[in-house]
Design an enzyme around this catalytic site. Structure first.
Site, PDB file in Angstrom:
ATOM      1  N   LYS A  49       0.824  -1.042  -0.003  1.00 25.70           N
ATOM      2  CA  LYS A  49      -0.203   0.019   0.088  1.00 25.70           C
ATOM      3  C   LYS A  49       0.987   1.202   0.056  1.00 25.70           C
ATOM      4  CE  LYS A  49      -3.607  -2.379   2.296  1.00 25.70           C
ATOM      5  NZ  LYS A  49      -4.491  -2.662   3.438  1.00 25.70           N
ATOM      6  N   GLN A  93      -4.500  -1.468   9.917  1.00 26.85           N
ATOM      7  CA  GLN A  93      -4.598  -3.019   9.359  1.00 26.85           C
ATOM      8  C   GLN A  93      -5.035  -3.837  10.354  1.00 26.85           C
ATOM      9  OE1 GLN A  93      -3.503  -3.251   6.080  1.00 26.85           O
ATOM     10  NE2 GLN A  93      -3.541  -5.576   6.157  1.00 26.85           N
ATOM     11  N   ASP A 116     -10.902   2.772   4.472  1.00 28.32           N
ATOM     12  CA  ASP A 116     -11.111   1.297   4.299  1.00 28.32           C
ATOM     13  C   ASP A 116     -12.473   0.701   4.276  1.00 28.32           C
ATOM     14  OD1 ASP A 116      -9.256  -0.654   4.304  1.00 28.32           O
ATOM     15  OD2 ASP A 116      -8.715  -0.560   6.423  1.00 28.32           O
TER      16      ASP A 116
END
Ligand code: GUN
Length: 295
Positions: A49, A93, A116
């Site tokens: 990412k 994450q 997200d």
């Protein structure tokens, strides 16, 4: 049969985003990644990412915390980032250590910075078909992949195998939406569904997100179906330097013989997830500019 090249589709999308970012003056989009602990898969995902962000002109910062971090400390950090106007996107994450309530953490991220798409506000807005909502990146990536491969979903029977918050549930919601892609008839199946194959065999489009290597066999798929494999399973492979290889939830060798379209693992849905995260970050940045001008 066509193998859908997720890398190529993601690369087109990233190129479009890079061009758009070049038109932004003064400020650039900025996303903060939070990693807790040293899980090898998480390290590798976050690195990918960061690299992608850098390549297209998005600033990224990485915060790494030890697994011993308390839930309150993590929430305090998120609180700081929520009010930092130089930060447009925040990504925590997953997975988080078991002493931390991951849903609480996802819900703590400001809905405007939730690139997200994991928090309850964005999931609710998604159900309301609100275009400003941030959709979870993997489901949004699947829709983008279908759209750019010119696969029609209108009136099609989509069977979703899996009911996770991150993939299964939202992908069904997105495909139910009015629009293109969308307007599908959606069936959800999961590990407690009796006679699973009976359902999966009815699918015009089968989305496998059950997290079990090679779970979907040829006998479970209707000939001519579109098969989207969301699984990323690490299986031991001593012939490799890394000691493992990645396989999907679909037995590709078998199923690719009867499907019309199929996504490979790796190189299918995975690259789209990262590309959609970048798209969401640019969207968060643009929305933050709109908010400033509307004040
Ligand atoms: N862990 C596995 N996939 C994801 C993802 O898309 N986002 C986050 N934050 N964590 C993940």
């Amino acid at each position: 049969m066509e193998v859908i090249d997720g890398n190529a589709v993601a690369s087109d999308l990233l190129e479009e985003l890079a061009k758009k970012i070049q038109t932004f003056e003064d400020q650039k989009p900025c996303v903060v990644f939070i990693r807790v602990g040293e899980d090898p898969a998480s390290i590798s995902y976050v690195r990918k990412k960061e690299k992608t962000a850098d390549k297209i002109g998005i600033e990224s910062r990485l915060l790494i915390f030890p697994v011993s971090i308390s839930e309150d400390e993590l929430l305090d950090k998120i609180s700081e980032l929520n009010t930092d106007s130089s930060v447009h996107g925040i990504l925590v994450q997953a997975p988080l250590p078991s002493h931390i309530d991951d849903r609480k953490v996802f819900n703590y991220v400001s809905p405007n910075k939730d690139v997200d798409g994991f928090n309850a506000t964005n999931l609710g807005l998604l159900c309301q078909e609100n275009k400003d909502a941030f959709a979870s990146c993997t489901p949004a990536g699947i829709l983008e992949l279908l759209k750019r491969t010119l696969i029609d979903t209108e009136g099609k029977h989509v069977v979703v195998l899996g009911r996770s918050l991150i993939v299964g549930k939202p992908v069904g919601i997105l495909l139910l939406q009015k629009g293109v892609p969308g307007n599908a008839t959606v069936t959800y199946c999961h590990s407690r569904t009796p006679d699973l194959a009976n359902h999966t065999q009815q699918a015009d489009i089968l989305i496998a997100a059950i997290g079990k290597p090679h779970f979907v066999k040829k006998s479970m798929v209707k000939p001519g179906a579109v098969v989207i494999d969301v699984g990323i399973n690490r299986i031991t492979d001593r012939s490799r330097k890394s000691g493992f290889r990645l396989v999907g939830d679909v037995n590709f060798e078998e199923v690719s013989n009867i499907s019309s379209f199929i996504t490979p693992v790796p190189g299918g849905v995975g690259p789209m997830t990262v590309a959609m995260l970048m798209k969401n970050t640019v969207k968060a940045f643009e929305q933050s500019l709109d908010q400033v001008t509307n004040q």
